[in-house]
Design a protein around this motif. Sequence first.
Motif, PDB file in Angstrom:
ATOM      1  N   ASP A   1      -4.035  -1.780   7.558  1.00  0.00           N
ATOM      2  CA  ASP A   1      -2.639  -2.160   7.327  1.00  0.00           C
ATOM      3  C   ASP A   1      -1.761  -0.911   7.309  1.00  0.00           C
ATOM      4  OD1 ASP A   1      -0.218  -3.174   6.477  1.00  0.00           O
ATOM      5  OD2 ASP A   1      -1.091  -4.484   4.942  1.00  0.00           O
ATOM      6  N   GLU A   2      -1.299  -0.500   8.480  1.00  0.00           N
ATOM      7  CA  GLU A   2      -0.459   0.690   8.581  1.00  0.00           C
ATOM      8  C   GLU A   2       0.865   0.496   7.843  1.00  0.00           C
ATOM      9  OE1 GLU A   2      -0.847   3.873  10.965  1.00  0.00           O
ATOM     10  OE2 GLU A   2      -2.607   3.324   9.784  1.00  0.00           O
ATOM     11  N   GLY A   3       1.382  -0.729   7.854  1.00  0.00           N
ATOM     12  CA  GLY A   3       2.643  -0.989   7.173  1.00  0.00           C
ATOM     13  C   GLY A   3       2.568  -0.742   5.684  1.00  0.00           C
ATOM     14  N   ALA A   4       1.457  -1.167   5.061  1.00  0.00           N
ATOM     15  CA  ALA A   4       1.290  -0.948   3.620  1.00  0.00           C
ATOM     16  C   ALA A   4       1.149   0.532   3.303  1.00  0.00           C
ATOM     17  CB  ALA A   4       0.071  -1.720   3.117  1.00  0.00           C
ATOM     18  N   ALA A   5       0.415   1.249   4.156  1.00  0.00           N
ATOM     19  CA  ALA A   5       0.251   2.690   3.939  1.00  0.00           C
ATOM     20  C   ALA A   5       1.590   3.407   4.075  1.00  0.00           C
ATOM     21  CB  ALA A   5      -0.765   3.251   4.928  1.00  0.00           C
ATOM     22  N   CYS A   6       2.358   3.037   5.087  1.00  0.00           N
ATOM     23  CA  CYS A   6       3.674   3.650   5.291  1.00  0.00           C
ATOM     24  C   CYS A   6       4.590   3.348   4.109  1.00  0.00           C
ATOM     25  CB  CYS A   6       4.279   3.138   6.594  1.00  0.00           C
ATOM     26  SG  CYS A   6       5.869   3.895   7.019  1.00  0.00           S
ATOM     27  N   ALA A   7       4.539   2.110   3.612  1.00  0.00           N
ATOM     28  CA  ALA A   7       5.376   1.743   2.464  1.00  0.00           C
ATOM     29  C   ALA A   7       5.022   2.553   1.227  1.00  0.00           C
ATOM     30  CB  ALA A   7       5.226   0.244   2.182  1.00  0.00           C
TER      31      ALA A   7
ATOM     32  N   ALA B   1      -5.646   0.561   2.262  1.00  0.00           N
ATOM     33  CA  ALA B   1      -4.715   0.026   3.259  1.00  0.00           C
ATOM     34  C   ALA B   1      -5.112   0.439   4.673  1.00  0.00           C
ATOM     35  CB  ALA B   1      -3.293   0.492   2.954  1.00  0.00           C
ATOM     36  N   VAL B   2      -5.377   1.719   4.869  1.00  0.00           N
ATOM     37  CA  VAL B   2      -5.601   2.247   6.215  1.00  0.00           C
ATOM     38  C   VAL B   2      -6.991   1.922   6.749  1.00  0.00           C
ATOM     39  CG1 VAL B   2      -5.807   4.380   7.559  1.00  0.00           C
ATOM     40  CG2 VAL B   2      -3.905   4.083   5.978  1.00  0.00           C
TER      41      VAL B   2
END
Length: 247
Positions: free
Chosen positions: A74-80, A68-69
Amino acid sequence: MRAFATIAAAGQDRTLQMKKIGMIGGLSWVSTAEYYKRINEMTQAQAGGVASARIVLESVNRQEYVDAVIERGDEGAACAQIGRSARALQAAGADFIVITCNDVHRFVPELQPGLDIGFLHIAEVTAQAIKARGLRKVAILGVRKTMESDFYPEILARSGLEAIIPDEEEKRLIHDSIYEELVNNRFRDQTRREYQRIIADMGRRGADCVAFACTEIPLLLAPQDSPLPAFSTTELHCRAAVARALA
């Protein structure tokens, strides 16, 4: 038999009084293992007997996080991904959360409002320790996300401290060594010497101490072998976790 029962009851009382530590690990498994080891060593030393910490571990898939990162940005996917782990720890009865990775703490402000339990923030613990030593200008060594994000400079600034960031070539060497060596449990003398050189150079540029702001770095370079006063974020975070659990 009665003496054994008394000892067992005393140990049970200490255990029941402990808060449960929720640990997000796997980023990497190498530092997660060190967290588990140090938290239990400190718990036994402080609680006595054969006490061990109450820990519930949510070990995430590092490959999913890296995909993800790094691969997709994709920061959003990593945060999720981290958010799912935090909610799982809450559901498992954790009293607070420890993330065994520095750079993932950049997601804490976004995740905290959705949780009923708090994070023990690694940068806040580190800032307190550095301020207590009377030092002020902190060289930050970690992965690129840690060195280039705002969370360390902002949290250090609240304590009157200044973050000193490596130059581009230094950042490249540090980041690459973490991703290619340290998280794979590889610790090379040549890499250790490069870190010592970078720390010494940052000292000449004004840093008066260094934060090992990657939880694998203390496994490569012991604080006492650093050219500047060094703070292991792993050790400080573990110490703070045990203090909170036993409070």
